[in-house]
Design a protein around this motif. Structure first.
Motif, PDB file in Angstrom:
ATOM      1  N   CYS A   1       0.859  -1.184   0.000  1.00 42.86           N
ATOM      2  CA  CYS A   1       0.000   0.000   0.000  1.00 42.86           C
ATOM      3  C   CYS A   1       0.892   1.230   0.000  1.00 42.86           C
ATOM      4  CB  CYS A   1      -0.953  -0.001   1.190  1.00 42.86           C
ATOM      5  SG  CYS A   1      -0.139   0.088   2.785  1.00 42.86           S
ATOM      6  N   GLY A   2       0.280   2.374  -0.248  1.00 42.45           N
ATOM      7  CA  GLY A   2       1.027   3.619  -0.282  1.00 42.45           C
ATOM      8  C   GLY A   2       0.096   4.803  -0.177  1.00 42.45           C
ATOM      9  N   SER A   3       0.679   5.995  -0.281  1.00 46.36           N
ATOM     10  CA  SER A   3      -0.117   7.221  -0.183  1.00 46.36           C
ATOM     11  C   SER A   3       0.280   8.189  -1.292  1.00 46.36           C
ATOM     12  CB  SER A   3       0.097   7.886   1.181  1.00 46.36           C
ATOM     13  OG  SER A   3       1.412   8.409   1.257  1.00 46.36           O
ATOM     14  N   ASN A   4      -0.591   9.156  -1.520  1.00 44.00           N
ATOM     15  CA  ASN A   4      -0.292  10.176  -2.522  1.00 44.00           C
ATOM     16  C   ASN A   4       0.967  10.955  -2.140  1.00 44.00           C
ATOM     17  OD1 ASN A   4      -2.556   9.373  -3.851  1.00 44.00           O
ATOM     18  ND2 ASN A   4      -3.665  11.279  -3.631  1.00 44.00           N
TER      19      ASN A   4
ATOM     20  N   GLN B   1       9.885   6.782 -11.668  1.00 40.30           N
ATOM     21  CA  GLN B   1       9.231   8.082 -11.819  1.00 40.30           C
ATOM     22  C   GLN B   1       7.851   7.915 -12.465  1.00 40.30           C
ATOM     23  OE1 GLN B   1      10.975  10.899 -14.675  1.00 40.30           O
ATOM     24  NE2 GLN B   1      10.981  12.379 -12.985  1.00 40.30           N
ATOM     25  N   THR B   2       7.759   7.091 -13.484  1.00 37.98           N
ATOM     26  CA  THR B   2       6.476   6.810 -14.135  1.00 37.98           C
ATOM     27  C   THR B   2       5.510   6.169 -13.148  1.00 37.98           C
ATOM     28  OG1 THR B   2       7.580   6.573 -16.272  1.00 37.98           O
ATOM     29  CG2 THR B   2       5.387   5.585 -16.062  1.00 37.98           C
ATOM     30  N   TYR B   3       6.024   5.245 -12.347  1.00 39.17           N
ATOM     31  CA  TYR B   3       5.223   4.595 -11.286  1.00 39.17           C
ATOM     32  C   TYR B   3       4.656   5.642 -10.329  1.00 39.17           C
ATOM     33  CZ  TYR B   3       4.750   2.265  -6.713  1.00 39.17           C
ATOM     34  OH  TYR B   3       4.320   1.829  -5.479  1.00 39.17           O
ATOM     35  N   SER B   4       5.489   6.580  -9.897  1.00 36.39           N
ATOM     36  CA  SER B   4       5.023   7.588  -8.930  1.00 36.39           C
ATOM     37  C   SER B   4       3.984   8.519  -9.555  1.00 36.39           C
ATOM     38  CB  SER B   4       6.205   8.401  -8.385  1.00 36.39           C
ATOM     39  OG  SER B   4       6.780   9.218  -9.377  1.00 36.39           O
ATOM     40  N   GLN B   5       4.158   8.863 -10.809  1.00 34.39           N
ATOM     41  CA  GLN B   5       3.182   9.714 -11.491  1.00 34.39           C
ATOM     42  C   GLN B   5       1.848   9.008 -11.599  1.00 34.39           C
ATOM     43  OE1 GLN B   5       5.450  10.382 -15.048  1.00 34.39           O
ATOM     44  NE2 GLN B   5       6.445  12.215 -14.239  1.00 34.39           N
ATOM     45  N   GLY B   6       1.876   7.717 -11.917  1.00 35.13           N
ATOM     46  CA  GLY B   6       0.649   6.929 -11.992  1.00 35.13           C
ATOM     47  C   GLY B   6      -0.029   6.816 -10.649  1.00 35.13           C
ATOM     48  N   GLY B   7       0.763   6.691  -9.587  1.00 33.10           N
ATOM     49  CA  GLY B   7       0.203   6.616  -8.237  1.00 33.10           C
ATOM     50  C   GLY B   7      -0.500   7.889  -7.829  1.00 33.10           C
ATOM     51  N   ASN B   8       0.019   9.021  -8.285  1.00 33.73           N
ATOM     52  CA  ASN B   8      -0.604  10.305  -7.961  1.00 33.73           C
ATOM     53  C   ASN B   8      -1.959  10.475  -8.635  1.00 33.73           C
ATOM     54  OD1 ASN B   8       1.077  11.546  -6.097  1.00 33.73           O
ATOM     55  ND2 ASN B   8       2.433  12.323  -7.666  1.00 33.73           N
ATOM     56  N   SER B   9      -2.128   9.838  -9.777  1.00 34.75           N
ATOM     57  CA  SER B   9      -3.383  10.012 -10.514  1.00 34.75           C
ATOM     58  C   SER B   9      -4.314   8.797 -10.404  1.00 34.75           C
ATOM     59  CB  SER B   9      -3.089  10.310 -11.983  1.00 34.75           C
ATOM     60  OG  SER B   9      -2.407   9.225 -12.576  1.00 34.75           O
ATOM     61  N   ALA B  10      -3.882   7.765  -9.716  1.00 37.19           N
ATOM     62  CA  ALA B  10      -4.697   6.547  -9.600  1.00 37.19           C
ATOM     63  C   ALA B  10      -5.873   6.761  -8.645  1.00 37.19           C
ATOM     64  CB  ALA B  10      -3.842   5.392  -9.092  1.00 37.19           C
ATOM     65  N   PRO B  11      -7.035   6.186  -8.967  1.00 43.26           N
ATOM     66  CA  PRO B  11      -8.181   6.291  -8.056  1.00 43.26           C
ATOM     67  C   PRO B  11      -7.882   5.648  -6.700  1.00 43.26           C
ATOM     68  CG  PRO B  11      -8.827   5.261 -10.146  1.00 43.26           C
ATOM     69  CD  PRO B  11      -7.347   5.453 -10.177  1.00 43.26           C
TER      70      PRO B  11
ATOM     71  N   ASP C   1      -3.408   2.246  -3.265  1.00 38.25           N
ATOM     72  CA  ASP C   1      -3.126   0.884  -2.819  1.00 38.25           C
ATOM     73  C   ASP C   1      -3.241  -0.120  -3.970  1.00 38.25           C
ATOM     74  OD1 ASP C   1      -2.759   1.975  -0.334  1.00 38.25           O
ATOM     75  OD2 ASP C   1      -4.625   1.189   0.521  1.00 38.25           O
ATOM     76  N   GLN C   2      -4.269   0.008  -4.793  1.00 41.65           N
ATOM     77  CA  GLN C   2      -4.416  -0.878  -5.954  1.00 41.65           C
ATOM     78  C   GLN C   2      -3.258  -0.665  -6.933  1.00 41.65           C
ATOM     79  OE1 GLN C   2      -6.483  -3.377  -6.642  1.00 41.65           O
ATOM     80  NE2 GLN C   2      -7.496  -3.148  -4.673  1.00 41.65           N
ATOM     81  N   HIS C   3      -2.866   0.586  -7.104  1.00 43.67           N
ATOM     82  CA  HIS C   3      -1.742   0.911  -7.985  1.00 43.67           C
ATOM     83  C   HIS C   3      -0.472   0.208  -7.489  1.00 43.67           C
ATOM     84  CE1 HIS C   3       0.761   3.292 -10.685  1.00 43.67           C
ATOM     85  NE2 HIS C   3       1.532   3.589  -9.647  1.00 43.67           N
ATOM     86  N   VAL C   4      -0.197   0.316  -6.196  1.00 45.22           N
ATOM     87  CA  VAL C   4       0.988  -0.310  -5.608  1.00 45.22           C
ATOM     88  C   VAL C   4       0.936  -1.826  -5.781  1.00 45.22           C
ATOM     89  CG1 VAL C   4       2.199  -0.747  -3.427  1.00 45.22           C
ATOM     90  CG2 VAL C   4       1.402   1.573  -3.967  1.00 45.22           C
ATOM     91  N   MET C   5      -0.211  -2.414  -5.517  1.00 46.63           N
ATOM     92  CA  MET C   5      -0.344  -3.868  -5.644  1.00 46.63           C
ATOM     93  C   MET C   5      -0.104  -4.329  -7.077  1.00 46.63           C
ATOM     94  SD  MET C   5      -3.328  -4.848  -2.950  1.00 46.63           S
ATOM     95  CE  MET C   5      -3.182  -6.568  -3.361  1.00 46.63           C
ATOM     96  N   GLY C   6      -0.494  -3.511  -8.038  1.00 46.17           N
ATOM     97  CA  GLY C   6      -0.294  -3.849  -9.439  1.00 46.17           C
ATOM     98  C   GLY C   6       1.152  -3.766  -9.892  1.00 46.17           C
ATOM     99  N   TYR C   7       2.006  -3.184  -9.071  1.00 51.26           N
ATOM    100  CA  TYR C   7       3.422  -3.001  -9.420  1.00 51.26           C
ATOM    101  C   TYR C   7       4.360  -3.849  -8.573  1.00 51.26           C
ATOM    102  CZ  TYR C   7       3.175   0.824 -12.789  1.00 51.26           C
ATOM    103  OH  TYR C   7       2.981   1.573 -13.931  1.00 51.26           O
ATOM    104  N   GLN C   8       3.863  -4.888  -7.930  1.00 52.45           N
ATOM    105  CA  GLN C   8       4.715  -5.679  -7.034  1.00 52.45           C
ATOM    106  C   GLN C   8       5.919  -6.295  -7.757  1.00 52.45           C
ATOM    107  OE1 GLN C   8       4.674  -5.994  -3.519  1.00 52.45           O
ATOM    108  NE2 GLN C   8       3.447  -4.186  -3.960  1.00 52.45           N
ATOM    109  N   ASN C   9       5.725  -6.816  -8.957  1.00 53.65           N
ATOM    110  CA  ASN C   9       6.857  -7.394  -9.694  1.00 53.65           C
ATOM    111  C   ASN C   9       7.906  -6.334  -9.995  1.00 53.65           C
ATOM    112  OD1 ASN C   9       5.812  -9.989  -9.740  1.00 53.65           O
ATOM    113  ND2 ASN C   9       4.794  -9.691 -11.712  1.00 53.65           N
TER     114      ASN C   9
END
Length: 91
Positions: free
Chosen positions: A24-27, A58-68, A71-79
């Motif tokens: 999980c993570g936060s904005n 960096q792309t991951y962090s940008q996506g996390g900022n705009s993701a609904p 936590d789902q964004h983080v889980m999708g990037y575990q690999n």
């Protein structure tokens, strides 16, 4: 006093490790990752072999900022988080 490259990488690894382990993570964490990667990518002292990984993070962090759901964004990037941690830990 600005953080050195090693300090920035250490902080980045701490945040990514938290995302990896807690799944999980936060904005605010995504924003911090984005600031760190921006700074590292602009710094000529950052090792060249890390630049591709830092760009991906960096792309991951940008996506996390705009993701609904961050936590789902983080889980999708575990690999990817596992791969990035491996690269960062060995440089």
């Amino acid at each position: 006093m600005p953080l050195q490259v090693t300090d920035q990488l250490s902080l980045l690894m701490d945040i990514l490790r938290s995302h990896q382990l807690d799944q999980c993570g936060s904005n605010s964490e995504c924003a911090q990752i984005q600031r760190l990667t921006n700074s590292l990518l602009q710094n000529p002292q950052t090792p060249l072999e890390l630049r591709e990984t830092l760009t991906s993070i960096q792309t991951y962090s940008q996506g996390g900022n705009s993701a609904p759901s961050v936590d789902q964004h983080v889980m999708g990037y575990q690999n990817e988080l596992n791969q990035w941690m491996n690269v960062l830990e060995h440089n």
